[in-house]
Write a protein that holds these residues in place. Sequence first.
Motif, short mmCIF file in Angstrom:
data_model
loop_
_atom_site.label_atom_id
_atom_site.label_comp_id
_atom_site.label_asym_id
_atom_site.label_seq_id
_atom_site.Cartn_x
_atom_site.Cartn_y
_atom_site.Cartn_z
N THR A 1 0.84 -1.19 0.00
CA THR A 1 0.00 0.00 0.00
C THR A 1 0.88 1.25 0.00
N ILE A 2 0.63 2.14 -0.94
CA ILE A 2 1.39 3.38 -1.04
C ILE A 2 0.52 4.52 -0.53
N ASN A 3 1.05 5.24 0.45
CA ASN A 3 0.34 6.35 1.05
C ASN A 3 1.13 7.65 0.92
N ILE A 4 0.45 8.76 1.07
CA ILE A 4 1.13 10.03 1.30
C ILE A 4 1.45 10.08 2.78
N GLU A 5 2.73 10.02 3.12
CA GLU A 5 3.15 9.98 4.51
C GLU A 5 3.27 11.37 5.12
N ALA A 6 3.63 12.35 4.31
CA ALA A 6 3.79 13.73 4.78
C ALA A 6 3.67 14.67 3.59
N ILE A 7 3.23 15.89 3.87
CA ILE A 7 3.11 16.89 2.81
C ILE A 7 3.32 18.27 3.43
N GLU A 8 4.03 19.12 2.68
CA GLU A 8 4.29 20.48 3.13
C GLU A 8 3.88 21.44 2.01
N ALA A 9 3.36 22.61 2.43
CA ALA A 9 2.97 23.63 1.46
C ALA A 9 3.11 25.00 2.11
N GLU A 10 3.24 26.02 1.27
CA GLU A 10 3.33 27.39 1.78
C GLU A 10 1.94 27.92 2.12
N GLY A 11 1.88 28.76 3.14
CA GLY A 11 0.63 29.43 3.47
C GLY A 11 -0.39 28.58 4.16
N LEU A 12 0.06 27.59 4.95
CA LEU A 12 -0.88 26.74 5.66
C LEU A 12 -1.24 27.32 7.02
N ASP A 13 -2.47 27.08 7.43
CA ASP A 13 -2.96 27.47 8.75
C ASP A 13 -3.07 26.22 9.61
N GLY A 14 -1.91 25.62 9.93
CA GLY A 14 -1.89 24.37 10.68
C GLY A 14 -1.38 23.23 9.81
N ALA A 15 -1.32 22.05 10.42
CA ALA A 15 -0.78 20.88 9.73
C ALA A 15 -1.77 20.31 8.73
N ALA A 16 -1.24 19.71 7.68
CA ALA A 16 -2.08 19.01 6.71
C ALA A 16 -2.76 17.82 7.37
N GLN A 17 -3.98 17.54 6.96
CA GLN A 17 -4.75 16.41 7.51
C GLN A 17 -4.69 15.27 6.50
N ILE A 18 -3.97 14.20 6.86
CA ILE A 18 -3.80 13.06 5.98
C ILE A 18 -4.67 11.93 6.48
N ASN A 19 -5.55 11.42 5.62
CA ASN A 19 -6.45 10.32 5.95
C ASN A 19 -6.13 9.15 5.03
N ALA A 20 -5.32 8.20 5.54
CA ALA A 20 -4.90 7.08 4.71
C ALA A 20 -6.06 6.17 4.36
N ALA A 21 -7.03 6.04 5.28
CA ALA A 21 -8.17 5.16 5.02
C ALA A 21 -8.99 5.66 3.83
N GLN A 22 -9.21 6.97 3.76
CA GLN A 22 -9.99 7.54 2.66
C GLN A 22 -9.11 8.02 1.52
N GLN A 23 -7.79 7.96 1.71
CA GLN A 23 -6.81 8.35 0.69
C GLN A 23 -7.02 9.82 0.28
N THR A 24 -7.08 10.67 1.31
CA THR A 24 -7.30 12.09 1.09
C THR A 24 -6.31 12.92 1.90
N VAL A 25 -6.04 14.12 1.42
CA VAL A 25 -5.26 15.12 2.14
C VAL A 25 -6.05 16.42 2.13
N ILE A 26 -6.16 17.06 3.29
CA ILE A 26 -6.79 18.37 3.39
C ILE A 26 -5.73 19.38 3.82
N LEU A 27 -5.55 20.43 3.04
CA LEU A 27 -4.61 21.50 3.37
C LEU A 27 -5.39 22.70 3.89
N PRO A 28 -5.26 23.05 5.17
CA PRO A 28 -5.95 24.24 5.70
C PRO A 28 -5.15 25.50 5.38
N LEU A 29 -5.72 26.38 4.60
CA LEU A 29 -5.00 27.56 4.13
C LEU A 29 -5.28 28.78 5.00
N LEU A 30 -4.26 29.61 5.17
CA LEU A 30 -4.47 30.93 5.75
C LEU A 30 -5.38 31.73 4.83
#
Length: 533
Positions: A30-59
């Motif tokens: 199984t290949i997952n996104i283990e970590a992700i970084e982006a500019e202008g985030l308002d907190g840590a990225a939310q990684i959901n391996a079960a649903q295979q989704t990433v949510i980036l909370p933006l400022l």
Amino acid sequence: MKRLILFGALCLPAFFAGCIHNDLPYPVVTINIEAIEAEGLDGAAQINAAQQTVILPLLETTDIRNVHITSVTLTEGGQSSVAFPGTFDLRTPLYTTLSLYQEYGWSIAATQTIERYFRVKKQVGAAEIDPANRTATAYVSRSTDLQNVPVKELKLGPAGITTYSPEIEGTTSFETVRLVDVTAHGRTEQWRLRVVPTDVTVRITQCDAWARIAWLAADGLSDTEMGFVYRRKGDTEWLAVPDVEIEGGTFRAKLAGLDPETTYELRAFSDTDSCDMREFTTEAAPQLPNAGFETWSTDRSDILYPYAADAPLAEQFWGSGNPGSMTLKKLVTTNEKDPRPGSEGQYCAQLKSQYVAFLGVGKFAAGNLFSGHYAETKGTDGIVNFSQPFTSRPVALHGWVKYNRGKMDYIKSSPVGMSFAKGDPDEGIIYMALGRWTAAEYGGTEQSPVQVYTRDTKTFFDPEGKDVIAYGEVVFTTSVDEWREFTVKLDYTATDVVPTHLMIVCSASRYGDYFTGSSDSVMWVDDFELVYE
């Protein structure tokens, strides 16, 4: 992160009775996104391996059309169909396929909240802001002169980077709609500003009654005295609600000190006006059954249960991993004659993590206790139905705990983005959640709808799931040698949603659902109590 503390429910005789024949040419990785970084985030990225989704909370100042993702870490060996780093328009989700031997579809989406307001003098309530249609409507009393409306505040775009043309400030005529160009990130949108007279000067907009608390909100006439008064139904004296928070033409308060299952009367006032009286009735304030862990029973298989032998299913509130571990003559949860100081009972519950094996082969099992029922054992994995019916809204779970923290000596797997090594310190956890789960969606029963299968991480409980309305946890990162009190404070997503079920989980090994932890970790719990404030 997903949190569900389970146990290795074991049935190893079945394991030895069969063998696995694998005709696949490649292993399943199984290949997952283990970590992700982006500019202008308002907190840590939310990684959901079960649903295979990433949510980036933006400022709010981040340009959602140009989000720069600086790095993405995949499971070792994995590849992405989308090249990273890069800049992406995240007004809609970004889809990528991750692959090694198999393919896994993931989505990366962004959330962004831009605070917007339009405030004028003697405004009634809050303005209605419609970003989709780019309109802002403020309401004023019928006597207001629309040719001379003082604008107090206007914000329709990201703070610090938004300009307005023309500038809307000071006293302005609103006999007709005013148009204003709002510019941010080099793009201009035209908004429509309206001021509308209303006959309403004060009204209650929210009255969410819990057992001992009511959450109140109302609209009134800004720049006047505003507040609430209340009384128990049948009383004659009105009492002022303290600590009212006022923002423009809206005001709100948390009314505490109420009695459960009691009817009260409420009014809101603004200046010399008051609204019609409203009645509300507080909820019941039930406590947990067998909260002192005094009642236990065994069946003919010597499985120990935390409820009476003759208890019907509806009264079997607490469960444990004992039905699974007892297939190999081990109990992970027992009653011990070691009550907390001052307890009226004789027993507490002991949760002991251990390696449960047959002929030297087995799995790690976390000592655990939970609201729900152990459903069945499949091979070397357990199926558990979590939660119990519950429709009140406490603010916390209080209890007593001792904890011996061991060092990890069994590691099978870990949550996405985490890794462990033997010798790392174990952790214990107690958490509580309230939700509106259904058996149809979560696979369990009507009584205990949240089903978890330890073989399938996609079924693990997600405290940020859409049907969770309150969650809280206490993590134990050090040993607790003597009995001490703990409090799990609940964080609610809304005050107006009534739960259907309650979930409480205690584990001597926080990552026991991944069959990871220490066989030296032991937790003792006693005298649980729901707090309603």
